[in-house]
Design a protein around this motif. Structure first.
Motif, PDB file in Angstrom:
ATOM      1  N   GLN A   1       0.864  -1.178   0.000  1.00  0.00           N
ATOM      2  CA  GLN A   1       0.000   0.000   0.000  1.00  0.00           C
ATOM      3  C   GLN A   1       0.902   1.229   0.000  1.00  0.00           C
ATOM      4  O   GLN A   1       2.118   1.130   0.140  1.00  0.00           O
ATOM      5  CB  GLN A   1      -0.895   0.002   1.240  1.00  0.00           C
ATOM      6  CG  GLN A   1      -1.851  -1.159   1.274  1.00  0.00           C
ATOM      7  CD  GLN A   1      -2.830  -1.112   2.442  1.00  0.00           C
ATOM      8  OE1 GLN A   1      -3.770  -1.877   2.462  1.00  0.00           O
ATOM      9  NE2 GLN A   1      -2.612  -0.238   3.403  1.00  0.00           N
ATOM     10  N   LEU A   2       0.303   2.393  -0.177  1.00  0.00           N
ATOM     11  CA  LEU A   2       1.082   3.609  -0.021  1.00  0.00           C
ATOM     12  C   LEU A   2       1.472   3.757   1.442  1.00  0.00           C
ATOM     13  O   LEU A   2       0.847   3.178   2.337  1.00  0.00           O
ATOM     14  CB  LEU A   2       0.283   4.823  -0.486  1.00  0.00           C
ATOM     15  CG  LEU A   2      -0.116   4.844  -1.966  1.00  0.00           C
ATOM     16  CD1 LEU A   2      -0.715   6.196  -2.318  1.00  0.00           C
ATOM     17  CD2 LEU A   2       1.058   4.529  -2.881  1.00  0.00           C
ATOM     18  N   ALA A   3       2.500   4.541   1.689  1.00  0.00           N
ATOM     19  CA  ALA A   3       3.003   4.719   3.048  1.00  0.00           C
ATOM     20  C   ALA A   3       1.918   5.294   3.954  1.00  0.00           C
ATOM     21  O   ALA A   3       0.970   5.941   3.498  1.00  0.00           O
ATOM     22  CB  ALA A   3       4.214   5.644   3.030  1.00  0.00           C
ATOM     23  N   GLU A   4       2.092   5.064   5.223  1.00  0.00           N
ATOM     24  CA  GLU A   4       1.086   5.482   6.193  1.00  0.00           C
ATOM     25  C   GLU A   4       0.833   6.983   6.150  1.00  0.00           C
ATOM     26  O   GLU A   4      -0.261   7.450   6.467  1.00  0.00           O
ATOM     27  CB  GLU A   4       1.498   5.053   7.596  1.00  0.00           C
ATOM     28  CG  GLU A   4       0.406   5.253   8.632  1.00  0.00           C
ATOM     29  CD  GLU A   4       0.795   4.735  10.005  1.00  0.00           C
ATOM     30  OE1 GLU A   4       0.001   4.935  10.940  1.00  0.00           O
ATOM     31  OE2 GLU A   4       1.885   4.160  10.149  1.00  0.00           O
ATOM     32  N   LEU A   5       1.827   7.741   5.746  1.00  0.00           N
ATOM     33  CA  LEU A   5       1.655   9.189   5.716  1.00  0.00           C
ATOM     34  C   LEU A   5       0.468   9.591   4.843  1.00  0.00           C
ATOM     35  O   LEU A   5      -0.187  10.606   5.095  1.00  0.00           O
ATOM     36  CB  LEU A   5       2.950   9.861   5.247  1.00  0.00           C
ATOM     37  CG  LEU A   5       3.153  10.338   3.806  1.00  0.00           C
ATOM     38  CD1 LEU A   5       2.727  11.806   3.731  1.00  0.00           C
ATOM     39  CD2 LEU A   5       4.595  10.211   3.365  1.00  0.00           C
TER      40      LEU A   5
END
Length: 564
Positions: free
Chosen positions: A394-398
């Motif tokens: 997934q995309l980073a948590e940011l």
């Protein structure tokens, strides 16, 4: 009937009484206290409407479907437009609404003699018209903002891309001259969301946009582009440092003023979850051991492990710290996240000798472009949109966040200007060293994303170290355009680089080059849109859909042989 007659008479008397009362107070009643008087409007109040509207729209493109075109991301839900370029007519009313507000800003600033605000309005006009012509091709320009009872203005003619690009350049030159005075008379604090009223930074922004648009037309008007880029370079006034980037921070109070897909405003974070990194980007970042990888992209929740001793072809369940979790095929994102953050390692084993499915065993895995069913990639046991693909990053948590830190809409960057100058130097233009500018482009991007300390190691990496090829330069410029994908698309369109390949389910076997004119235009301004369509270049990919398709070539790439 008599009763109805009496009722009608009473109603007539009442209406006359009300009319008489209104007539006595007509002036007072017709004054709307909630509407700004055009004669007294403050340019400061108009400026944020334009700048935030533009920044939000641009980020929406760069983090949205154009990111799918340039293979930064792919979606595994609602993916037709993102992954396959299955586009429908696209309306541009949002951009022209911004332009009308911007025209009002310019008029009021001119009436008051506010040079700073005039410069801002000219810069925004150039940027917005630049997007319109970059995205669609020919468009209403000269008469677009002169609405009156003349049909020429209600149904404006389309100007050619050449006319529009030349007009953009002249507006940016005029803005640059206004900012050069340093005058900020009339500016009120907190109304400039980009530079907080700093005219010097706006001057750099306007000149950097000149670099962008000169390079945009370099294949069609090389002499104009060469002279223009050399002039801006010799002035020394352009964005050189990430601290000078044209960016907008998000407020994060509501979904409307937050990063797109912020999970705080969704009961189920599906918008965040369905947006996945694309395999071409992940592969390139892994190839170069790029420090931006961990800033942008998260490891897979469940990593595949090859195990030749496994008696079955593949584990039916996941393993937690090596221990198989009988009955547990997968967990939800909400369940995985805290466990992974606490150090729990989830895996799933397969026997490479007996399992025939192709498996990506890496810690970071992207989705290939244009798959028929992207949610099933890498042998995902929970296809569809309800549960995330545990075997794909997934995309980073940011990017779950609403605002702050790296969550900015970036309209122009030091990285982009450096790469433009590097390309100009490769053409032999008088702008200094191509290697110096290339290295600066790489460094500026790393600094933008908080990993600048790793520059020396990265720039020495095989494949990153300068080799004086346009292919390498465009690779790095493409990487650095993360969340600003329109620039990567327009660069690809004029250079054919990076050499993107559509996926098997793509609507055509080449990438699109423009947006489709919207239904409002074809329905209500048909004669003018038909004239504009006649100037688009047909090719093998327009035969089924006709000229008003995403594969019809606009003027800026006609005759160049690019991108395909």
């Amino acid at each position: 009937m008599k009763r109805f007659h009496l009722f009608s008479k009473a109603a007539f008397i009442l209406a006359m009484f009300l009319f008489s009362s209104c007539e006595e107070q007509l002036t007072e009643l017709n004054e709307n206290p909630n509407v700004v008087d055009p004669a007294t409007a403050n340019p400061n109040m108009l400026m944020p409407t334009v700048t935030t509207g533009l920044a939000t729209s641009y980020l929406g493109l760069g983090y949205g479907d154009i990111a799918g075109v340039v293979q930064h991301t792919q979606k595994d839900g609602w993916f037709g437009g993102h992954n396959h370029y299955d586009w429908t007519p696209n309306d541009w009313s949002n951009y022209y609404n911004l332009l009308r507000n911007n025209e009002f800003l310019y008029q009021r600033a001119s009436e008051l003699g506010f040079k700073f605000h005039q410069g801002v309005a000219l810069t925004m006009k150039a940027y917005i018209f630049g997007l319109i012509t970059d995205l669609w091709g020919d468009a209403p320009y000269t008469n677009a903002l002169k609405g009156n009872l003349s049909n020429d203005y209600i149904l404006p003619t389309y100007d050619s891309q050449e006319v529009i690009y030349k007009g953009i350049i002249e507006d940016l030159k005029a803005a640059s001259a206004l900012f050069a005075t340093g005058e900020t008379t009339g500016y009120l604090t907190n109304y400039d969301v980009f530079y907080k009223g700093n005219a010097a930074n706006w001057h750099k922004f306007a000149n950097s946009l000149l670099l962008r648009y000169y390079m945009r037309i370099s294949a069609k008007l090389p002499d104009v582009a060469k002279a223009g880029i050399e002039s801006v370079y010799s002035s020394g006034i352009y964005i050189k440092s990430p601290s000078e980037d044209a960016v907008m921070d998000y407020i994060g109070a509501t979904a409307a003023n937050s990063w797109p897909g912020a999970v705080a405003f969704e009961a189920d974070p599906s918008e965040y979850r369905r947006r996945k990194p694309a395999k071409p980007l992940v592969d390139k970042l892994l190839q170069f051991n790029d420090p931006r990888l961990k800033v942008w992209i998260a490891p897979v929740y469940v990593q595949w492990v090859a195990d030749p001793t496994l008696t079955a072809p593949v584990d039916p369940f996941i393993r937690r710290n090596g221990v198989i979790q009988t009955g547990t095929v997968s967990l939800t994102d909400a369940a995985f996240l805290p466990l992974v953050k606490a150090g729990t390692k989830f895996t799933r084993n397969f026997n490479p000798n007996t399992f025939s499915v192709a498996i990506d065993t890496r810690e970071y895995v992207g989705v290939p472009p244009g798959l028929i069913d992207p949610s099933s990639y890498n042998y995902n046991p929970t296809t569809g949109q309800v549960v995330q693909n545990q075997h794909v990053s997934q995309l980073a948590e940011l990017y779950r966040g609403s605002s702050g830190g790296l969550l900015k809409a970036r309209l122009m960057s030091a990285s982009e200007t450096s790469f433009i100058l590097a390309e100009a130097a490769m053409k032999g233009w008088a702008v200094g060293s191509a290697e110096t500018h290339y290295n600066a482009g790489v460094k500026n991007s790393l600094e933008t994303w908080g990993v600048g300390t790793q520059y020396n190691t990265y720039i020495a990496t095989t494949g990153v170290k300068f080799d004086n090829t346009l292919a390498q330069l465009m690779d790095q410029k493409w990487i650095s355009s993360w969340t600003a994908a329109p620039e990567a698309w327009f660069d690809y369109r004029r250079t054919g680089l990076p050499a993107f390949k559509p996926g098997p389910a793509a609507a055509e076997n080449v990438l699109p080059v423009r947006f489709i004119y919207g239904d409002n235009e074809t329905n209500y301004n048909n004669a003018n849109v038909t004239s504009a369509l006649s100037k688009l270049e047909e090719n093998a990919h327009t035969k089924i859909r006709g000229k008003n398709s995403q594969w019809a070539k606009p003027w800026v790439i006609q005759g160049t042989g690019k991108p395909w």
